[in-house]
Design a protein around this motif. Structure first.
Motif, mmCIF file in Angstrom:
data_model
loop_
_atom_site.group_PDB
_atom_site.id
_atom_site.type_symbol
_atom_site.label_atom_id
_atom_site.label_comp_id
_atom_site.label_asym_id
_atom_site.label_seq_id
_atom_site.Cartn_x
_atom_site.Cartn_y
_atom_site.Cartn_z
ATOM 1 N N GLY A 146 0.811 -1.215 0.000
ATOM 2 C CA GLY A 146 0.000 0.000 0.000
ATOM 3 C C GLY A 146 0.843 1.263 0.000
ATOM 4 N N SER A 147 2.150 1.112 -0.098
ATOM 5 C CA SER A 147 3.039 2.269 -0.136
ATOM 6 C C SER A 147 2.769 3.071 -1.405
ATOM 7 C CB SER A 147 4.491 1.803 -0.109
ATOM 8 O OG SER A 147 5.364 2.905 -0.223
ATOM 9 N N THR A 148 2.603 4.372 -1.236
ATOM 10 C CA THR A 148 2.343 5.228 -2.391
ATOM 11 C C THR A 148 3.567 6.035 -2.808
ATOM 12 O OG1 THR A 148 1.525 6.987 -0.959
ATOM 13 C CG2 THR A 148 -0.113 5.442 -1.854
ATOM 14 N N ASN A 149 4.553 6.123 -1.920
ATOM 15 C CA ASN A 149 5.784 6.842 -2.218
ATOM 16 C C ASN A 149 6.895 6.147 -1.447
ATOM 17 O OD1 ASN A 149 7.986 8.744 -2.108
ATOM 18 N ND2 ASN A 149 6.555 10.327 -2.739
ATOM 19 N N PRO A 150 7.925 5.683 -2.107
ATOM 20 C CA PRO A 150 8.937 4.891 -1.414
ATOM 21 C C PRO A 150 9.850 5.668 -0.465
ATOM 22 C CG PRO A 150 9.577 5.238 -3.688
ATOM 23 C CD PRO A 150 8.196 5.804 -3.537
#
Length: 193
Positions: A146-150
């Motif tokens: 669910g990560s949208t930005n690493p």
């Protein structure tokens, strides 16, 4: 003007020379400070009393629940999984988390001790970032994280916000920062600003 007031005014000029902010900017920073403070204070209140948002009442700290068990025991990604699993539910982690959230929340809302609050927020948010490990796209089981930005996520934004409000004396607008810097202890130990 008393000696204490003159010393506090001098300290402000040494720490923040000149007027670099407009009134609107100072007020905006005060709103940012209080908003981030309320994020931390709300986390404390919800975990303490189980207000039913992220913590149901039966898992509230006052009812014997652990504020860190749910989050840390479910860490499913990253190189620190076992470390966070071992920390989950320990008394020192529960107390550290709760005192940290309460202290950071109150300091930011009141506009006092912002340097300490910024350091604590940066440390806590770095640990929570590492627990969620937004660099990963999938968990060890292959589920999406669910990560949208690493790299830049809300933990980084909260930490940077705390740093900004500490460095810009945002506690002086709509806060107790001006009164705080007049205290003898704070004047003697500038890191308490």
């Amino acid at each position: 003007m008393t000696t204490t007031s003159r010393h506090a005014a001098h300290l402000e000029q040494v720490e923040a020379p000149g007027h670099m902010l407009t009134r609107a900017a100072a007020r905006s920073l005060a709103v940012l400070r209080m908003s981030v403070g309320f994020v931390f204070l709300w986390a404390f209140l919800d975990k303490m009393f189980g207000l039913g948002y992220s913590t149901p009442s039966e898992r509230a700290w006052i009812n014997g629940g652990s504020p860190t068990m749910g989050f840390l025991s479910h860490v499913a990604v990253g190189p620190f999984q076992s470390l966070f699993h071992n920390m989950a539910g320990t008394a020192w982690a529960d107390w550290g988390f709760m005192l940290g959230m309460l202290g950071m929340g109150l300091a930011l809302i009141l506009g006092i001790g912002l340097r300490i609050a910024a350091c604590a927020a940066t440390l806590m948010m770095a640990m929570m970032w590492a627990a969620e490990w937004p660099l990963a796209q999938h968990t060890g089981a292959g589920d999406p994280t669910g990560s949208t930005n690493p790299i830049i996520d809300y933990h980084v934004v909260y930490a940077l916000s705390a740093i900004v409000v500490a460095l810009t004396y945002a506690g002086h607008t709509w806060g107790l920062g001006r009164q705080w810097v007049t205290l003898h202890l704070v004047q003697k130990h500038r890191w308490l600003i």
